[in-house]
Enzyme design. Sequence first.
Site, PDB file in Angstrom:
ATOM      1  N   SER A   1      15.393  29.792  80.547  1.00 56.74           N
ATOM      2  CA  SER A   1      16.264  30.501  81.478  1.00 56.74           C
ATOM      3  C   SER A   1      16.944  31.747  80.926  1.00 56.74           C
ATOM      4  CB  SER A   1      17.337  29.547  82.016  1.00 56.74           C
ATOM      5  OG  SER A   1      16.761  28.626  82.904  1.00 56.74           O
TER       6      SER A   1
ATOM      7  N   SER B   1      17.091  30.605  84.979  1.00 59.05           N
ATOM      8  CA  SER B   1      18.244  30.533  85.855  1.00 59.05           C
ATOM      9  C   SER B   1      19.272  31.632  85.620  1.00 59.05           C
ATOM     10  CB  SER B   1      18.914  29.162  85.694  1.00 59.05           C
ATOM     11  OG  SER B   1      19.406  28.987  84.382  1.00 59.05           O
TER      12      SER B   1
ATOM     13  N   LYS C   1      27.460  34.460  83.442  1.00 61.35           N
ATOM     14  CA  LYS C   1      26.606  33.626  84.279  1.00 61.35           C
ATOM     15  C   LYS C   1      27.437  32.500  84.887  1.00 61.35           C
ATOM     16  CE  LYS C   1      22.497  30.629  83.982  1.00 61.35           C
ATOM     17  NZ  LYS C   1      21.418  30.126  83.103  1.00 61.35           N
TER      18      LYS C   1
END
Length: 472
Positions: A173, A149, A73
Amino acid sequence: MHDALRLDAVGQAAAIRTGELSPRELAEAAIAAIEARDGELNAVIFPRFERALAELERLPREAPFAGVPILLKDLGWRQAGEPYAAGSAVRDGVEDAGDGYGVTRLREAGFVILGRTNTPEFGSTITTEPAAFGPTRNPYDPAYSAGGSSGGSAAAVAAGMVALATASDGGGSIRIPASLCGLVGLKPSRGRVSLGPALGEGWSGFSCPGFVTRTVRDTAAALDVVAGLHAGDPYDAPALPGPLAAEAGRDPGRLRVGYLTAHPRAGVPEAREPAEAVAAAAALLESLGHDVTPGGPEALADPDFPGHFGAIVAENLAATVDGLGELRGKPVGPEELEPRNAAMVAAARDRTAAQHLRSTQWTDAFRRRMAAWWSAGHDLLLMPSLGVAPFPLGWIPADDLTLALGRTAHAVAFTSPVNATGQPAISLPLHRTAAGLPVGVQLVAAYGREDLLVRVAAQIERARPFTHDAMG
């Protein structure tokens, strides 16, 4: 799709160890899958294919995941010498030195890092639609959000590009993208995984690193790789009884489970699909021999929680923006930020340091009130992973902040309190809408009890195996 990509990471590692599969064959298959599908999904924003293939010659061959591809990520999970944007154009050309501790451990475990995945600007919302990089699309329906996210990571794993990807969770997230993309997503206990050396804590302790995966055993084994205290970390999670991977085959025993289909706080509307998912999961848990009753912690009903939580997040965002300005040698102006983040930073600047401390103290008391429910004899709390139905891209509008913040508040109503308390929670892909979109359910354990979550999640997975239709 290459058959090896249908294996989970543990299965891929085993196939490499037995010689059924070579690291190069697997890496090239994953690269081909990314190239075939990412044009539609926009999950991988910084590929590093050539460098990854070159690194195959230097793999630690005896490592547990030697040769298994992974994506990082692009928020946290810093990797030396690689681009790092955190979803924002503001970071263009700003360099960070050194690997994060988690990335170092992934390398030592033999993972092959193929690139970085899309995330909203500074991770501050629940959908991955950053202005700088464009939206990530859900593999189950490209018109829908993959969540945020960790949306880029979740879309990549759900589409079969890699078996697992790194993630992080400051208000939901990990669990929200896992729910929307039909994956397993475990937010660890606060302090279980170090955020160093760049940070001691994220979002005043709300944010935790983790993974999105397709199987419970992958989640457990990956957390085993990165978990552990580093010198200088501000706190450590309670010791586990042993490796989490070993917990996946253990009987959880007869557990006391409370469940909520509707949020106890006034003003949070009940969403039909998440409520149906929880009701079905409650029935499944009961059929597995657990004591399942409606109800949860009274503290969840406190109307003051969203204000304190949101203020702390905004103040941490303002600190991030200030630090970025110092790093690049020029303050970050509001016009450089997406409207949501500019508004959050402006609101934070209107607060005093004393007000920030009062919110953290309020959260301390909230954490104790929440913990009392588990101390009174409950083992798990079952709730929706997401407080709204799967939503299309654009549902969180960039140009209507009132609507965006209201929808976000409803969406994270079941996840953000668990970030405030630091407890572990796992989202499991147990439900689909009539249109075939995934809907996850969330199980929350007492602080430090990831072992219990892995045991019961694996029991559920055996009883109702997860399906992954978006892999093609």
